[in-house]
Write a protein that holds these residues in place. Structure first.
Motif: not given
Ligand code: ATP
Ligand code: MG
Length: 279
Positions: A14, A21, A23, A41-48, A58, A96, A212
């Motif tokens: 990103y 970042i 991700a 965990e939160s922020g580990s990149g799962k949704s990405t 984006p 999500q 999670h």
């Molecule tokens: P959660 O369990 O909280 O849903 P996640 O594992 O799904 O977290 P992601 O949402 O994939 O994590 O985010 C991974 C990293 O990328 C994080 O550091 C997040 O802040 C960053 N990130 C996610 N989406 C964007 C974006 N649109 N622009 C910039 N950074 C992003």
């Protein structure tokens, strides 16, 4: 058989005004007609990861991969118009945050119908019949009422079922479900999960289930990827979870039972989800 999805060395970066970042980095896996859990965990990149498979990130972000194939087709070079045909029709994703997924001023049934007509599958009376059928398939007892309801008139669990129906009405081969963590209470979550689990199994689809909760995922998925800091740190069969050696995985396993899933609820899902179905 052949895996439906092949991912090799997937990375997402990103780009934000304050910096970049990473991700996702070096993510590789294959998926057949099976259930794959993605935990971290939160922020580990799962949704990405889920979104990157559909190129739903984006335009400022950079996706790279040595391989990104679905049913033998290279997704990397596809245009946005071509990706739109893949999305929904071949791969569906439950996002999500369901708040952003249902249109508040459109009746639930019409939204599902729209998913069908967008993909040119059915309209009019035949389309309506398919919507009612899929509402029944997600165990909605009064499909006519739910068809005519607006999203705010539905409970959280019903909203999730409508979302699930919308994602499955086009008969995709792969469903990606990014589980909302806090929106639903345990019982309702487990009901929705049992519905997804059953439909995926009945239809011989692939499932990527993002959560999670390692224990929840371990209770019904075939295989699990553990993510940490944008990387897959461990990949194992759910049945071999107890032998996972990565310290992070061990930590996730030991932090049980979680507050969200008291021990008594979990084993029930695998043994006999029938009690969930009647609801
Ligand atoms: P959660 O369990 O909280 O849903 P996640 O594992 O799904 O977290 P992601 O949402 O994939 O994590 O985010 C991974 C990293 O990328 C994080 O550091 C997040 O802040 C960053 N990130 C996610 N989406 C964007 C974006 N649109 N622009 C910039 N950074 C992003
Ligand atoms: Mg997420």
């Amino acid at each position: 058989g052949q895996p439906m999805l092949r991912v090799e060395d997937l990375a997402v970066r990103y780009v934000t005004p304050t910096g970049t970042i990473d991700a996702l980095k070096g993510v590789s896996f294959e998926l057949g007609r099976e259930k794959l859990g993605i935990v971290g965990e939160s922020g580990s990149g799962k949704s990405t990861l889920g979104r990157a498979l559909l190129k739903l990130i984006p335009s400022s972000a950079r996706i790279t991969a040595k391989r990104l194939e679905f049913m033998g087709r290279d997704l990397r070079g596809l245009s946005e118009a071509e990706m739109r045909l893949v999305r929904g029709r071949q791969i569906s994703m439950i996002l999500q945050d369901p708040k952003f997924s249902l249109n508040p001023i459109m009746r639930a049934g019409d939204q599902i119908l729209e998913a069908l007509t967008i993909h040119g599958e059915a309209r009019g009376r035949a389309g309506r019949r398919r919507v009612i059928d899929i509402l029944k398939a997600v165990r909605i007892r009064d499909p006519e009422r739910v068809y005519n309801a607006y999203p705010h008139e539905l409970s959280g669990g019903m909203g999730q079922r409508v979302m699930t129906a919308m994602m499955l009405v086009t008969n995709p081969l792969l469903l990606i479900a990014d589980e909302p963590t806090s929106a639903l209470d345990v019982t309702v979550r487990m009901q929705v999960l049992a519905i997804i689990d059953d439909l995926v199994t009945q239809r011989g689809m692939g499932l990527i289930f993002i959560s999670h909760d390692l224990n929840l995922v371990g209770s019904f998925c075939d295989r699990i990827l553990i993510m940490y800091g944008g990387r897959v740190v461990e990949s194992c069969r759910a049945s071999e979870l107890q032998n996972c050696t990565h310290p992070y995985t061990r930590g996730l396993l030991q932090s049980l039972p979680s507050i969200e899933h008291p021990r008594e609820v979990l084993p029930t899902l695998k043994r006999d989800p029938a009690w969930l179905r009647g609801a």
